[in-house]
Write a protein that holds these residues in place. Structure first.
Motif, short mmCIF file in Angstrom:
data_model
loop_
_atom_site.label_atom_id
_atom_site.label_comp_id
_atom_site.label_asym_id
_atom_site.label_seq_id
_atom_site.Cartn_x
_atom_site.Cartn_y
_atom_site.Cartn_z
N UNK A 37 4.87 -1.74 -18.79
CA UNK A 37 4.81 -2.70 -19.71
C UNK A 37 3.62 -3.46 -19.67
N UNK A 38 3.05 -3.37 -18.36
CA UNK A 38 1.74 -4.26 -18.29
C UNK A 38 0.66 -3.48 -18.61
N UNK A 39 -0.61 -3.92 -19.11
CA UNK A 39 -1.87 -3.23 -19.61
C UNK A 39 -2.22 -1.79 -18.61
N UNK A 40 -2.21 -2.37 -17.35
CA UNK A 40 -3.16 -1.50 -16.51
C UNK A 40 -2.12 -1.84 -14.96
N UNK A 41 -1.82 -0.57 -14.55
CA UNK A 41 -1.13 -0.55 -13.13
C UNK A 41 -1.90 0.16 -12.19
N UNK A 42 -2.77 -0.54 -11.28
CA UNK A 42 -3.41 0.19 -10.17
C UNK A 42 -2.41 0.48 -9.12
N UNK A 43 -2.55 1.79 -8.42
CA UNK A 43 -1.68 1.81 -7.36
C UNK A 43 -2.58 2.29 -6.22
N UNK A 44 -2.34 1.59 -5.08
CA UNK A 44 -3.28 1.81 -3.75
C UNK A 44 -2.26 2.85 -3.17
N UNK A 45 -2.83 3.83 -2.40
CA UNK A 45 -1.66 4.85 -1.73
C UNK A 45 -2.19 5.02 -0.18
N UNK A 46 -1.40 5.48 0.67
CA UNK A 46 -1.80 5.83 2.00
C UNK A 46 -2.45 6.94 2.11
N UNK A 47 -3.16 7.18 3.36
CA UNK A 47 -3.76 8.29 3.84
C UNK A 47 -2.79 9.46 3.94
N UNK A 48 -1.55 9.26 4.12
CA UNK A 48 -0.62 10.38 4.21
C UNK A 48 -0.21 10.74 2.89
N UNK A 49 -0.19 12.28 2.66
CA UNK A 49 0.46 12.60 1.57
C UNK A 49 1.75 12.67 1.55
N UNK A 50 2.43 11.80 1.27
CA UNK A 50 3.82 11.78 1.24
C UNK A 50 4.25 11.86 -0.21
N UNK B 152 -10.04 2.99 0.12
CA UNK B 152 -9.03 3.17 -1.00
C UNK B 152 -8.72 1.59 -1.20
N UNK B 153 -8.34 0.83 -0.41
CA UNK B 153 -7.78 -0.50 -0.73
C UNK B 153 -8.85 -1.32 -1.48
N UNK B 154 -10.05 -1.13 -0.84
CA UNK B 154 -11.31 -1.91 -1.27
C UNK B 154 -11.31 -1.52 -2.84
N UNK B 155 -11.41 -0.23 -2.90
CA UNK B 155 -11.65 0.19 -4.27
C UNK B 155 -10.52 -0.34 -5.17
N UNK B 156 -9.19 -0.13 -4.80
CA UNK B 156 -8.02 -0.41 -5.65
C UNK B 156 -8.16 -1.96 -6.07
N UNK B 157 -8.45 -2.78 -5.03
CA UNK B 157 -8.28 -4.18 -5.40
C UNK B 157 -9.56 -4.62 -6.15
N UNK C 23 -8.30 8.06 -9.20
CA UNK C 23 -9.61 8.04 -8.67
C UNK C 23 -9.59 8.41 -7.16
N UNK C 24 -10.35 9.62 -7.11
CA UNK C 24 -10.33 10.52 -5.86
C UNK C 24 -11.70 10.05 -5.18
#
Ligand code: ATP
Ligand code: MG
Length: 389
Positions: free
Chosen positions: A253-266, A154-159, A280-281
């Motif tokens: 307000x920013x053009x794109x906001x990418x959100x990295x999430x945790x493995x827990x479904x919180x 996930x974090x590799x993809x998000x970054x 992005x699943x």
């Protein structure tokens, strides 16, 4: 909430009832599904745990044979051997999850809890609520990376996606680390967080663009802005759904906001899905990872998140493990939109703190990320945004 255990072998159902004790100390044991349904109080949400003594085909058929109105329960299957075939058929029969008998109790309890969440969401008919205004004139797109399996990439993809987006637009792009307990996005970019998402949350309604400017870290190579995860894990407990939604609504307000999430479904992960224009699943070529992705897709269905917002990304797609991209598409019941190869340069780039799209822009991995970024920049934004409370 109640749990019913169905298994023809009394001894086995007794052991399972003990295992699920932390969630329901009075879980009932039944030899058949019919007995369980007759005994259950229809006003109390119930998850039925099918034990491993019954043949998986029979368990699946017995659930399939029920009319939709009788299916108002959650279902988790425990099986001797978890194969993609059984998983595929069970999920199609609307069984929420399949757990191997060799899995530890925590995994079974988590599967039951997820099943409960699905029932509650169905009963509450959780809407994706009406839009709230973002601060800017042109609201940005929120892109959430999602997978409930740890270490899936996930974090590799998000970054990498965030950096690729930053290179495609002159407008600022923000990467938010919403893995509140174990977030490592800053580390992946060699940034040292002095301010984090905790400061943004604590600012409450005072949070505005000027304040954000001071809280965002800047990756000088790409110009990417980063809202880092808390530096102490306990801070995660103080951040809830409405906090994240408020922060994201200002960030829009920013053009794109990418959100990295945790493995827990919180609840924070769930909020990140509800507000996203693109989700992005992430899945991998192993049964557990495909299972998580399939359950994730079903959960989004229950949350009424349109499938047009979802992009399926298969990571380590070239790994030779007996499963193919076609198998993955079959289990997920949708096409794989982007396949990312497994490549040693990914691990190297994580260790060096330089994303692959910067260190090896001509690699297959970077080119696939580029295609993904193009897909995001050319798709139409979703119009809705949930309320913070
Ligand atoms: N395509 C790939 N090829 C090679 N290695 C990869 C690939 N994708 C991810 N990895 C490796 O897997 C590791 C875990 O990736 P990452 O930290 O992005 O997973 P995650 O899903 O964010 O994990 P967590 O659930 O712990 O947050 C990385 O350190 C990287 O080395
Ligand atoms: Mg991560």
């Amino acid at each position: 909430m109640a749990i019913g255990v169905v298994d023809p072998d009394e001894l086995v159902s007794g052991v399972l009832a003990d295992q699920v004790g932390p969630l329901d100390g009075q879980a009932g044991c039944f030899a058949t599904l019919t007995e369980c349904l007759e005994a259950r109080d229809p006003t109390v949400p119930c998850v039925i745990v099918f034990g491993p003594s019954g043949h998986p085909d029979e368990v699946i058929s017995s659930v399939e044979a029920l009319s939709p109105s009788r299916r108002g329960f959650g279902a988790v299957m425990v099986v001797e051997q978890l194969t993609s075939e059984v998983l595929h058929r069970a999920l199609r029969a609307d069984i929420d999850d399949v757990v191997s008998i060799s899995a530890d109790t925590a995994e079974l309890l988590e599967a039951i809890e997820r099943s409960f969440s699905r029932i509650s969401a169905r009963q509450a008919q959780v809407p994706v609520s009406p839009a709230i205004e973002s601060e800017g004139e042109h609201p940005g797109r929120i892109v959430t990376v999602f997978c409930t399996k740890g270490g899936a990439g996930k974090s590799v993809l998000a970054t990498n996606v965030a950096v690729a987006l930053a290179r495609r637009t002159a407008d600022p792009v923000v990467l938010v680390d919403a893995d509140l307990q174990f977030g490592d996005v800053a580390l992946m970019l060699q940034l040292h967080p002095t301010r984090t998402i905790v400061d943004a949350v604590e600012a409450g309604d005072r949070l505005d663009s000027t304040m954000l400017d001071n809280l965002l870290l800047r990756d000088s190579a790409s110009g990417l802005l980063v809202l880092a995860a808390p530096t102490e894990t306990r801070a995660a407990d103080r951040i809830g759904r409405s906090d994240l939604i408020r922060v994201l609504s200002v960030l829009r307000q920013y053009a794109y906001v990418v959100v990295d999430t945790s493995a827990n479904f919180t609840e924070v992960t769930r909020a990140s899905l509800e507000v996203a224009d693109d989700i992005l699943v992430l899945a991998g070529l192993d049964v557990m990872s495909l299972k998580s992705a399939r359950v994730g897709l079903q959960t989004m269905d229950v949350l009424d998140i349109p499938s047009s917002r979802i992009t399926c990304v298969l990571n380590r797609a070239n790994t030779k493990v007996g499963l193919t991209e076609a198998d993955a598409a079959r289990v997920l019941q949708r096409k794989i939109d982007i396949a990312l190869p497994s490549d040693i340069i990914v691990a190297r780039s994580v260790n060096r703190g330089v994303p692959v799209v910067v260190s090896d822009p001509r690699s297959r991995f970077a080119k696939s990320i580029g295609r993904l970024a193009d897909k995001i920049t050319t798709s139409v934004p979703a119009a809705e945004f949930p309320q913070a409370s």
